[in-house]
Design a protein around this motif. Structure first.
Motif, short mmCIF file in Angstrom:
data_model
loop_
_atom_site.label_atom_id
_atom_site.label_comp_id
_atom_site.label_asym_id
_atom_site.label_seq_id
_atom_site.Cartn_x
_atom_site.Cartn_y
_atom_site.Cartn_z
N LEU A 435 -19.85 -65.39 -20.91
CA LEU A 435 -20.12 -64.12 -21.60
C LEU A 435 -21.46 -64.17 -22.32
O LEU A 435 -21.98 -65.27 -22.62
CB LEU A 435 -19.00 -63.83 -22.61
CG LEU A 435 -17.58 -63.69 -22.05
CD1 LEU A 435 -16.58 -63.55 -23.19
CD2 LEU A 435 -17.48 -62.50 -21.10
N PHE A 443 -14.82 -63.24 -29.18
CA PHE A 443 -13.87 -63.45 -28.10
C PHE A 443 -12.95 -64.62 -28.42
O PHE A 443 -11.71 -64.52 -28.32
CB PHE A 443 -14.63 -63.69 -26.81
CG PHE A 443 -13.76 -63.85 -25.59
CD1 PHE A 443 -13.29 -62.75 -24.90
CD2 PHE A 443 -13.40 -65.12 -25.13
CE1 PHE A 443 -12.49 -62.89 -23.76
CE2 PHE A 443 -12.59 -65.27 -24.01
CZ PHE A 443 -12.15 -64.15 -23.33
N ALA A 462 -8.90 -58.17 -27.30
CA ALA A 462 -10.06 -58.24 -26.40
C ALA A 462 -10.72 -56.86 -26.26
O ALA A 462 -11.15 -56.48 -25.17
CB ALA A 462 -9.66 -58.77 -25.03
N PRO A 464 -13.61 -54.44 -26.43
CA PRO A 464 -15.07 -54.57 -26.45
C PRO A 464 -15.66 -53.80 -27.64
O PRO A 464 -15.14 -52.76 -28.03
CB PRO A 464 -15.50 -53.93 -25.12
CG PRO A 464 -14.27 -53.91 -24.27
CD PRO A 464 -13.14 -53.77 -25.20
N LEU A 476 -15.06 -58.61 -20.00
CA LEU A 476 -14.34 -59.08 -21.19
C LEU A 476 -12.83 -58.98 -20.99
O LEU A 476 -12.08 -59.92 -21.30
CB LEU A 476 -14.75 -58.26 -22.41
CG LEU A 476 -16.02 -58.69 -23.16
CD1 LEU A 476 -16.41 -57.64 -24.18
CD2 LEU A 476 -15.77 -60.04 -23.85
#
Length: 537
Positions: A435, A443, A462, A464, A476
């Motif tokens: 990432l 994360f 999770a 975004p 993600l």
């Protein structure tokens, strides 16, 4: 109906229905936790008390209620327990806030504690020795069926009509059991008059209440000073209880030490605790795996387990009959070995993307093993118990089983939480490397928070950050799903090692069993034939 009164198999059916009802509510309510939180505006802490107060009351009062059955008669206590449990189920169904539901669940636990020990006592007083193993096998099978029927039925009722039906379904069952018990179950008593050891009742109840509360609530309160104080208090109260019982061994103690002078009873007490640890070790991580990794609903997850439990229920009476004829040692050892092998096979097979049918071979092996355990275990334990002590023996054995359930829940839950924290962090860190640097820390933090949450396996959000490009947002979400699912699998495998080891220890303990069955007609009489029960019809 009158001609069926006292018929052993009609009595067994009635007792099994009542016993099944209490065990069903032990597991079905877990499925309804999200619905309870939403409908009653309850906190997670309050909903967990709805689950745990039932276990707390049940475990704390089993020994006492077993002795009360000796004093007032097992039939009387059974009827009172069924009536109270049924009435409490109605109160649960109409509860309007968490406090009302918790209070009603406590009454349910009291009703379950009153009726459960009497079932084994009445079976022993009703069935002749040569058929008792098959009967106790059926009784033992009820526990296995209820374990899987709880989540299946609970999932179906919650999905179809809401959580209140988990309790409403008890009303027709309870009414039927009351009618059948009043018409069919004989009043099995003994000529000796019994007295209740009131100080022993207080000490035993306080000991089990402190121990049960500490073990069920320890993880939630992070094993703080109060939890350790309760554990210390339970040890001191246990010592006081045992000293008090020592002074009453010739005056009807609540806990007759003579029970444990019978090696088979003592060994089966230990084995019953190991079996409960194994059952919790199988169901807790596997149900999380089925729902969180394979994305089955609660109902679908229960149905995946159903073939193994049905097979277990069918085999249990046969295994009990075999133990009657040939002795329980090798039947039990075989069953426990198959149980452990099935769990080991499941651990080896566990992975993402599995189908339900791929899991069936190890689950079926475990189910066969469970079916070879419950019936013979009770048969061997109660083989040499005198009928006049059947209530106390049943109460103690059931208490040991429930304590094993609580220990298993605490130990397996704590180990799963620990392994989940490590595996989720590792999986998140591995996937974070792919990432952009500015989202990596958040994360990983999401997974660290999920692994220490009160709900084992709580899925990280999770989500975004605002303004995240669509491609990165998809990346993600995919990375989070992959880390979460692989993290649970990685945590599940070492967690299953604990119950497998405990079950193996139980199998080794079976080498100490003396009971070799009743093959020879000239076998010496046991105390069960020397002091027959007085049956009032």
């Amino acid at each position: 109906m009158r001609r069926w009164r006292g018929n052993p198999w009609a009595v067994l059916l009635t007792l099994s229905l009542g016993f099944f009802m209490t065990l069903l509510d032990l597991t079905a309510v877990n499925v309804a936790i999200p619905s309870l939180m939403n409908d009653l505006d309850a906190s997670l802490d309050e909903v967990l008390w709805v689950v745990n107060v039932y276990i707390l009351i049940l475990a704390a009062l089993l020994i006492t209620c077993g002795r009360l059955g000796d004093v007032f008669g097992p039939r009387t206590m059974f009827l009172a327990g069924v009536a109270l449990f049924t009435a409490a189920s109605l109160l649960c169904a109409v509860a309007r806030d968490p406090a009302q539901l918790i209070a009603a669940r406590a009454l349910q636990g009291l009703g379950a504690a009153a009726l459960a020990p009497q079932t084994m006592t009445i079976i022993i007083g009703t069935f002749p020795a040569e058929r008792r193993g098959a009967a106790l096998g059926v009784w033992g099978a009820v526990a296995g069926v209820a374990t899987i029927a709880g989540p299946v039925l609970g999932g179906f009722l919650v999905s179809a009509d809401g959580w209140r039906w988990i309790f409403l379904v008890n009303l027709p069952i309870g009414a039927l059991v009351l009618a059948l018990a009043a018409a069919l179950v004989p009043d099995v008593r003994h000529d000796a008059r019994h007295r209740l050891d009131v100080p022993g009742v207080v000490l035993a109840t306080a000991t089990l209440a402190c121990l049960t509360f500490a073990l069920t609530e320890g993880e939630r309160y992070e094993w703080n000073a109060w939890i350790w104080t309760l554990l210390a208090a339970s040890v001191l109260l246990l010592a006081a209880f045992l000293l008090h019982q020592r002074t009453r061994q010739h005056r009807e103690p609540l806990l007759p030490f003579a029970l444990f002078r019978d090696r088979d009873y003592a060994v089966m007490g230990f084995v019953s605790a190991t079996v409960q640890v194994g059952m919790l070790g199988l169901f807790l991580p596997v149900m999380i795996y089925l729902q969180s990794v394979l994305h089955f609903s609660a109902l679908q997850a229960g149905l995946v387990m159903a073939p193994a439990m049905i097979l277990s229920a069918v085999l249990s009476p046969l295994a009990g009959r075999t133990a009657d004829r040939l002795g329980g040692k090798y039947v039990l050892m075989t069953g426990l070995a198959l149980f452990a092998i099935g769990m080991a096979g499941l651990a080896a097979l566990a992975d993402t993307g599995r189908t339900w049918w791929e899991l069936q071979p190890p689950l079926v092996v475990a189910g066969i093993g469970i079916g070879c355990v419950f019936g013979p275990m009770v048969t061997v334990a109660m083989f040499n118990v005198e009928p006049r002590m059947a209530g106390a023996a049943s109460g103690v054995l059931n208490t040991i089983r429930q304590t094993g359930t609580i220990l298993g829940s605490a130990a397996v839950g704590a180990l799963l939480q620990n392994r989940l924290a490590a595996s989720l962090h590792t999986e998140a860190a591995e996937r974070a490397a792919t990432l952009p640097p500015d989202v990596r820390a958040r994360f990983i933090a999401d997974f660290d928070h999920a692994s220490t949450g009160l709900e084992i396996g709580a899925r990280p959000s999770a989500t975004p950050p605002p303004g995240t490009p669509p491609d990165l947002a998809d990346h993600l979400r995919q990375a989070a799903a992959s880390a979460y699912e692989h993290g649970i699998v990685d945590a599940m495998v070492p967690t299953l090692a604990l119950p497998i080891a405990v079950i193996a220890l139980g199998a080794l303990a079976c080498l100490l069993i003396r009971h070799q069955g009743t093959r020879a007609p000239s076998a010496p009489k046991t105390p069960t034939t020397e002091t027959p029960a007085r049956t009032h019809k």
